[in-house]
Design a protein around this motif. Structure first.
Motif, PDB file in Angstrom:
ATOM      1  N   HIS A 103      14.262 -33.812 -65.796  1.00  0.00           N
ATOM      2  CA  HIS A 103      13.151 -34.329 -66.608  1.00  0.00           C
ATOM      3  C   HIS A 103      13.459 -34.976 -67.839  1.00  0.00           C
ATOM      4  O   HIS A 103      12.794 -35.764 -68.379  1.00  0.00           O
ATOM      5  CB  HIS A 103      12.132 -33.090 -66.628  1.00  0.00           C
ATOM      6  N   TRP A 104      14.337 -34.188 -68.699  1.00  0.00           N
ATOM      7  CA  TRP A 104      14.719 -34.934 -69.875  1.00  0.00           C
ATOM      8  C   TRP A 104      15.973 -34.501 -70.136  1.00  0.00           C
ATOM      9  O   TRP A 104      16.393 -33.341 -69.591  1.00  0.00           O
ATOM     10  CB  TRP A 104      13.743 -34.853 -70.937  1.00  0.00           C
ATOM     11  N   ARG A 105      16.944 -34.906 -71.118  1.00  0.00           N
ATOM     12  CA  ARG A 105      18.094 -34.536 -71.649  1.00  0.00           C
ATOM     13  C   ARG A 105      18.185 -33.027 -72.394  1.00  0.00           C
ATOM     14  O   ARG A 105      17.110 -32.806 -73.200  1.00  0.00           O
ATOM     15  CB  ARG A 105      18.730 -35.490 -72.466  1.00  0.00           C
ATOM     16  N   GLY A 106      19.033 -32.181 -71.752  1.00  0.00           N
ATOM     17  CA  GLY A 106      19.067 -30.841 -72.566  1.00  0.00           C
ATOM     18  C   GLY A 106      20.440 -30.910 -73.226  1.00  0.00           C
ATOM     19  O   GLY A 106      20.997 -31.516 -73.247  1.00  0.00           O
ATOM     20  N   SER A 107      20.681 -29.674 -73.085  1.00  0.00           N
ATOM     21  CA  SER A 107      22.178 -28.885 -73.920  1.00  0.00           C
ATOM     22  C   SER A 107      23.103 -28.796 -72.568  1.00  0.00           C
ATOM     23  O   SER A 107      24.171 -28.584 -73.110  1.00  0.00           O
ATOM     24  CB  SER A 107      21.901 -27.860 -74.660  1.00  0.00           C
ATOM     25  N   HIS A 108      22.691 -28.756 -71.472  1.00  0.00           N
ATOM     26  CA  HIS A 108      23.883 -28.276 -70.385  1.00  0.00           C
ATOM     27  C   HIS A 108      24.603 -29.891 -70.338  1.00  0.00           C
ATOM     28  O   HIS A 108      24.003 -30.884 -70.451  1.00  0.00           O
ATOM     29  CB  HIS A 108      23.033 -28.073 -69.160  1.00  0.00           C
ATOM     30  N   ARG A 109      26.122 -29.434 -69.832  1.00  0.00           N
ATOM     31  CA  ARG A 109      26.677 -30.886 -69.855  1.00  0.00           C
ATOM     32  C   ARG A 109      26.192 -31.477 -68.433  1.00  0.00           C
ATOM     33  O   ARG A 109      25.817 -30.985 -67.536  1.00  0.00           O
ATOM     34  CB  ARG A 109      28.206 -30.096 -69.456  1.00  0.00           C
TER      35      ARG A 109
END
Length: 272
Positions: A103-109
Motif C-alpha cells: 500500500h505504501w513504503r514502510g520500514s521492511h526491506r
C-alpha cells in the motif's frame, strides 16, 4: 493483461450499513455494464470494503473479474503478507487475487517483501504483485532489488489537481512496462473537490456532460492508465461509465491545462 480504462474504487465503501444496499447495487451495475476491475485494500474500513465487495461479486463469474487488493506496509514480510492475503481472500470470497499491492513504503526491506510476494505468486494465490504510492526514485530502487522488475503496477494519486507524476514517473513506468493506476480522479479522498472552473463548465456543456465526467475523461485521455473512481450509487456509476465515451480535443485540453497546468519540474509525490 494491460491495466487501462475504468475500474471501481472502494475507499470508504462498506463502512456505513445504511449505504450498503446502494453500494452493492453500484458495484453490480458496473460489473453488468462492462467494468471488470475492482480495487480495494485491507486498510479500507479495516476489511469492511473487502467484505462488501465479496458480497457484491457473489454469483458472478470470477474469471471475468480482475480483483486488486493491498496490504499494510507493516505486513510487508513473507509471513505477514500471507496472513493478510488469507484474510483478504476470505473477506472477498475468492481463492486468488489478480493483483496484490504494497500500500505504501514502510520500514521492511523490499527484498523480503518481494520474496514473500513471489512465493504467493508461485502458489497461485496471486497472479501479479505491485506497489502503491511509490515515486520514481522508489521505483528505481525497487528495480535494483532482485526480483523487483517483476512489479506489474504502481498505484498513485492522479487527477487534474495532482499531475506531478506526468513529469517523470509516468514516462519511466511506460518505458519499463509497469502499469499505472491512478486513484481519486475527483480528489475526493482529500475531503475537498477539484475547483469547478469556467473552462471545465464550458467543456462539460459542449459534451452535454458534468464537470466530474470531464475530470474522469481527462484522466483516461491517454488510453494508457487505469483510473479507479469510487461509486457508491448506481447514478454515479452510470456517469463514470458514460465518461469513457468522452474524447477531449486539443483545444479543450488547452483550456483545461490553462487552469490546471502540466508540471514543468519534479514535484514531491502527492498522497492521500
Amino acid at each position: 493483461m494491460d491495466l487501462t480504462g475504468l475500474g471501481i474504487g472502494t475507499w470508504n465503501i462498506g463502512e456505513d450499513p445504511k449505504k450498503k444496499k446502494d453500494e452493492i447495487a453500484a458495484i453490480r451495475y458496473g460489473l453488468d455494464n462492462g467494468i471488470k476491475i475492482i480495487d480495494t485494500a485491507e486498510m479500507y474500513g479495516e476489511g469492511k470494503s473487502e467484505t462488501l465487495v465479496g458480497q457484491a461479486i457473489k454469483g458472478y463469474d470470477r474469471s471475468q473479474m480482475y480483483l486488486i487488493s493491498k496490504f499494510y506496509p507493516y505486513h510487508a514480510t513473507p509471513e505477514l503478507e500471507r496472513k493478510s492475503l488469507e484474510a483478504s481472500l476470505k473477506r472477498l470470497g475468492t481463492d486468488y487475487l489478480d493483483l496484490y499491492l504494497l500500500h505504501w513504503r514502510g520500514s521492511h526491506r523490499l527484498s523480503d517483501t518481494i520474496r514473500g510476494l513471489e512465493d504467493l505468486k508461485k502458489e497461485g494465490l496471486i497472479r501479479q504483485w505491485g506497489v502503491s504510492n511509490f515515486d520514481t526514485p522508489d521505483m528505481k530502487e525497487l528495480f535494483s532489488v532482485p526480483g523487483g522488475q517483476a512489479c506489474f503496477a504502481n498505484e498513485d494519486l492522479y487527477n487534474l489537481d495532482h499531475r506531478g507524476v506526468e513529469y517523470d514517473l509516468l514516462p519511466w513506468q511506460e518505458k519499463n512496462k509497469v502499469n499505472f493506476i491512478g486513484y481519486s480522479p475527483f480528489n475526493s479522498g482529500k475531503g475537498n473537490t477539484i475547483r469547478i472552473t469556467h473552462n471545465l463548465k464550458t467543456v462539460a456543456r459542449d459534451h452535454d456532460a458534468t464537470p466530474h465526467q470531464i475530470m474522469l475523461a481527462w484522466a483516461l485521455r491517454s488510453g494508457k492508465i487505469l483510473s479507479i473512481p469510487k461509486s457508491g450509487k448506481v447514478s454515479h456509476m452510470k456517469e463514470n461509465i458514460a465518461a469513457q465515451e468522452i474524447k477531449l480535443n486539443d483545444d479543450e485540453l488547452r483550456l483545461i491545462n490553462s487552469d490546471f497546468p502540466q508540471p514543468t519540474h519534479k514535484l514531491p509525490l502527492d498522497m492521500i
